[in-house]
Design an enzyme around this catalytic site. Sequence first.
Site, PDB file in Angstrom:
ATOM      1  N   LYS A  62       0.827  -1.215   0.000  1.00 38.51           N
ATOM      2  CA  LYS A  62       0.000   0.000   0.000  1.00 38.51           C
ATOM      3  C   LYS A  62       0.857   1.261   0.000  1.00 38.51           C
ATOM      4  O   LYS A  62       0.630   2.172  -0.808  1.00 38.51           O
ATOM      5  CB  LYS A  62      -0.942  -0.023   1.209  1.00 38.51           C
ATOM      6  CG  LYS A  62      -1.764   1.245   1.397  1.00 38.51           C
ATOM      7  CD  LYS A  62      -2.930   1.003   2.312  1.00 38.51           C
ATOM      8  CE  LYS A  62      -2.522   0.450   3.644  1.00 38.51           C
ATOM      9  NZ  LYS A  62      -1.706   1.400   4.451  1.00 38.51           N
TER      10      LYS A  62
ATOM     11  N   THR B 239       3.996   1.521  -0.789  1.00 37.03           N
ATOM     12  CA  THR B 239       4.765   1.516  -2.041  1.00 37.03           C
ATOM     13  C   THR B 239       3.929   2.086  -3.180  1.00 37.03           C
ATOM     14  O   THR B 239       4.410   2.892  -3.989  1.00 37.03           O
ATOM     15  CB  THR B 239       5.218   0.090  -2.370  1.00 37.03           C
ATOM     16  OG1 THR B 239       6.013  -0.409  -1.280  1.00 37.03           O
ATOM     17  CG2 THR B 239       6.036   0.043  -3.645  1.00 37.03           C
TER      18      THR B 239
ATOM     19  N   ARG C 211       2.066   8.550   7.131  1.00 34.30           N
ATOM     20  CA  ARG C 211       2.294   8.497   8.577  1.00 34.30           C
ATOM     21  C   ARG C 211       3.770   8.218   8.870  1.00 34.30           C
ATOM     22  O   ARG C 211       4.485   7.664   8.048  1.00 34.30           O
ATOM     23  CB  ARG C 211       1.444   7.398   9.208  1.00 34.30           C
ATOM     24  CG  ARG C 211      -0.040   7.688   9.248  1.00 34.30           C
ATOM     25  CD  ARG C 211      -0.826   6.475   9.709  1.00 34.30           C
ATOM     26  NE  ARG C 211      -0.640   5.365   8.778  1.00 34.30           N
ATOM     27  CZ  ARG C 211      -0.867   4.095   9.081  1.00 34.30           C
ATOM     28  NH1 ARG C 211      -1.256   3.754  10.293  1.00 34.30           N
ATOM     29  NH2 ARG C 211      -0.699   3.149   8.179  1.00 34.30           N
TER      30      ARG C 211
ATOM     31  N   LYS D 211       6.752  -6.391  11.435  1.00 35.94           N
ATOM     32  CA  LYS D 211       5.985  -5.802  10.353  1.00 35.94           C
ATOM     33  C   LYS D 211       6.838  -4.994   9.379  1.00 35.94           C
ATOM     34  O   LYS D 211       6.566  -4.915   8.193  1.00 35.94           O
ATOM     35  CB  LYS D 211       4.876  -4.914  10.943  1.00 35.94           C
ATOM     36  CG  LYS D 211       3.972  -4.264   9.901  1.00 35.94           C
ATOM     37  CD  LYS D 211       2.868  -3.487  10.583  1.00 35.94           C
ATOM     38  CE  LYS D 211       2.038  -2.714   9.578  1.00 35.94           C
ATOM     39  NZ  LYS D 211       2.747  -1.569   9.010  1.00 35.94           N
TER      40      LYS D 211
ATOM     41  N   ALA E  97      -3.979   1.770  12.841  1.00 36.47           N
ATOM     42  CA  ALA E  97      -5.360   1.735  12.338  1.00 36.47           C
ATOM     43  C   ALA E  97      -6.189   0.629  12.964  1.00 36.47           C
ATOM     44  O   ALA E  97      -7.406   0.626  12.829  1.00 36.47           O
ATOM     45  CB  ALA E  97      -5.351   1.567  10.823  1.00 36.47           C
TER      46      ALA E  97
ATOM     47  N   PHE F 195      -3.772  -0.329   7.120  1.00 40.89           N
ATOM     48  CA  PHE F 195      -4.366  -1.650   6.919  1.00 40.89           C
ATOM     49  C   PHE F 195      -5.427  -1.636   5.816  1.00 40.89           C
ATOM     50  O   PHE F 195      -5.326  -0.864   4.868  1.00 40.89           O
ATOM     51  CB  PHE F 195      -4.916  -2.199   8.243  1.00 40.89           C
ATOM     52  CG  PHE F 195      -3.849  -2.453   9.266  1.00 40.89           C
ATOM     53  CD1 PHE F 195      -2.755  -3.241   8.959  1.00 40.89           C
ATOM     54  CD2 PHE F 195      -3.920  -1.909  10.532  1.00 40.89           C
ATOM     55  CE1 PHE F 195      -1.753  -3.473   9.892  1.00 40.89           C
ATOM     56  CE2 PHE F 195      -2.932  -2.140  11.481  1.00 40.89           C
ATOM     57  CZ  PHE F 195      -1.852  -2.934  11.156  1.00 40.89           C
TER      58      PHE F 195
ATOM     59  N   PHE G  62       3.415  -9.142  -9.855  1.00 34.79           N
ATOM     60  CA  PHE G  62       4.464 -10.095  -9.473  1.00 34.79           C
ATOM     61  C   PHE G  62       4.789 -10.969 -10.674  1.00 34.79           C
ATOM     62  O   PHE G  62       3.905 -11.266 -11.497  1.00 34.79           O
ATOM     63  CB  PHE G  62       4.000 -10.970  -8.297  1.00 34.79           C
ATOM     64  CG  PHE G  62       4.138 -10.321  -6.954  1.00 34.79           C
ATOM     65  CD1 PHE G  62       5.201 -10.641  -6.113  1.00 34.79           C
ATOM     66  CD2 PHE G  62       3.215  -9.382  -6.513  1.00 34.79           C
ATOM     67  CE1 PHE G  62       5.339 -10.038  -4.875  1.00 34.79           C
ATOM     68  CE2 PHE G  62       3.340  -8.774  -5.282  1.00 34.79           C
ATOM     69  CZ  PHE G  62       4.411  -9.111  -4.452  1.00 34.79           C
TER      70      PHE G  62
ATOM     71  N   TRP H 178       7.165  -0.819  -7.688  1.00 33.62           N
ATOM     72  CA  TRP H 178       8.237  -1.381  -6.873  1.00 33.62           C
ATOM     73  C   TRP H 178       9.497  -1.561  -7.724  1.00 33.62           C
ATOM     74  O   TRP H 178      10.603  -1.231  -7.285  1.00 33.62           O
ATOM     75  CB  TRP H 178       7.803  -2.729  -6.272  1.00 33.62           C
ATOM     76  CG  TRP H 178       8.800  -3.302  -5.307  1.00 33.62           C
ATOM     77  CD1 TRP H 178       8.839  -3.112  -3.954  1.00 33.62           C
ATOM     78  CD2 TRP H 178       9.912  -4.145  -5.620  1.00 33.62           C
ATOM     79  NE1 TRP H 178       9.898  -3.782  -3.407  1.00 33.62           N
ATOM     80  CE2 TRP H 178      10.582  -4.429  -4.405  1.00 33.62           C
ATOM     81  CE3 TRP H 178      10.416  -4.706  -6.787  1.00 33.62           C
ATOM     82  CZ2 TRP H 178      11.719  -5.233  -4.336  1.00 33.62           C
ATOM     83  CZ3 TRP H 178      11.553  -5.495  -6.733  1.00 33.62           C
ATOM     84  CH2 TRP H 178      12.192  -5.767  -5.517  1.00 33.62           C
TER      85      TRP H 178
END
Length: 556
Positions: free
Chosen positions: A71, A73, A94, A105, A273, A301, A381, A409
């Site tokens: 997200k 990224t 944030r 994480k 969140a 999230f 991917f 990415w």
Amino acid sequence: MKTDVQIAQEAKMLPIVEIGSKLNLREDDLELYGKYKAKISLDVYERLKDKEDGKLVLVTAINPTPAGEGKTTTNVGLSMALNKIGKKTVTTLREPSLGPCFGVKGGAAGGGYAQVVPMEDINLHFTGDIHAITTANNLLAALLDNHIHQGNKLDIDPRRVTWKRALDMNDRALRDIVIGLGGRGNGMPREDGFDISVASEIMAILCLATDMDDLKERLSKMIVGYTYDNEPVTAGELEATGSLALLLKDAIKPNLVQTLENTPAIIHGGPFANIAHGCNSVVATKLGLKLADYVVTEAGFGADLGAEKFFNIKCRYAGLNPDAVVVVATVRALKNHGGVPKAELGKENLEALSEGFGNLEKHIENVQKFGVPVVVALNKFPTDTDEELKLLEDRCKKSGANVVLSDVWAKGGEGGIELAEKVVELVESNRGEFKPIYDLNLPIKEKIEVIAKEIYGADGVEFSSKALKEIQKYERIGLDKLPICMAKTQYSLSDNPKLLARPRGFKITVKEIRASAGAGFLVALTGNIMTMPGLPKVPAANNMDILPDGEIVGLF
């Protein structure tokens, strides 16, 4: 393959004064923290307050999985791509918490060639905002216990103290403690505990305050405990407001950095969140809207948590009107929602993908309920097959959302141009009308039920006897007209982290309701939500180091 930190260390950053000039910021608008970081003076918004706002784009996601969604990224890559197609854009994010950084994480600076930099600083101490919040939180705790020790003029019941101490670290041993041991000189013994700093109400207040006066007013309203007669006691009554604001005088100013492609990035505030409202500061977002044509922001999230709170809490308080929403997903993550274990996600599995699509489908529906147009960004991917991509494209179109492949990415802004063009198309043709999904005048129980039924897809809500008593108390003391901040697992639309995809036939159980009167919401706790996380068996910290030449290794 290079790691994120290696890519970040090779970045050709511009001096932060040059980044500011892209937003027409003057040098004296910036308070420099070295060469590549700065705080923006609050006077800038006052100077630009009559300028027309830019367009606001929210980036959210499906319920997170071990497969990863990307997200942040996507947020960073989209902002760079918008600049590439001629839209003056700033990203607002944030600040990362040290707890997840050293736990499991990871940070919150993006990844690959779609990152904000200096990445190491942003993920570590940055400009000290979270440290300031931690200190303010603990000053209030110290003032509270000192008041009780010095005669307790406010008649505070030590058994009803609700204000906890804070630390920006994952430390399960501090969840429940006893303080004041060792004799009369050490204060009154009582049960206490620590929350992680990003769960502190002061963090939520910093992110919802519009200026210093609003910050002080909110700080004064924070409930720290109750008297023997069960009446609330506030930080204002403890005469703590001024000293707390003093500690936060710099923290309230948003931070300016840049992306790998030198797109301006305003990073400020960091509430979780699944515990708090999960959005960056109102100050940062509103300032960005005055400085740029497009502001790309994010909410933590999945859309059931961060986006719902962005719409119902942040936008409501700040008077924001989002123009478009990007929901981030991956084929791999949706197959995981469909029951495929992480080790087998590289294999084509159309049946599992179809089952897992239910999760994305529900998030699309939820965004549409708020009257905002939506596009799905599918993080690409190498293992994705043409058949899988075609299935997702067809299903998304049936749900009323376009799907665009994103490769930010690997390619940075260039890999997000198609997504940027689709976002601009949505924004410029937007005939929607944003609106929250519940009225603040509804009773507390009904507001919670609206969220559970409309957003989670639950059949209803069950309230514990404790929660029902707390609802009665908040109605009595006049807090029943506040919005609701749900504390729920991020892994499922339900309150059971094992129910993946799109669960049906379930109910949400509200175990407890806490008042964040200063922030301006009631927190409804469901499931096993921890406000102080613990470290995993092998913490990420075990693999981090700094080499003799100053190179940082192991930080993602």
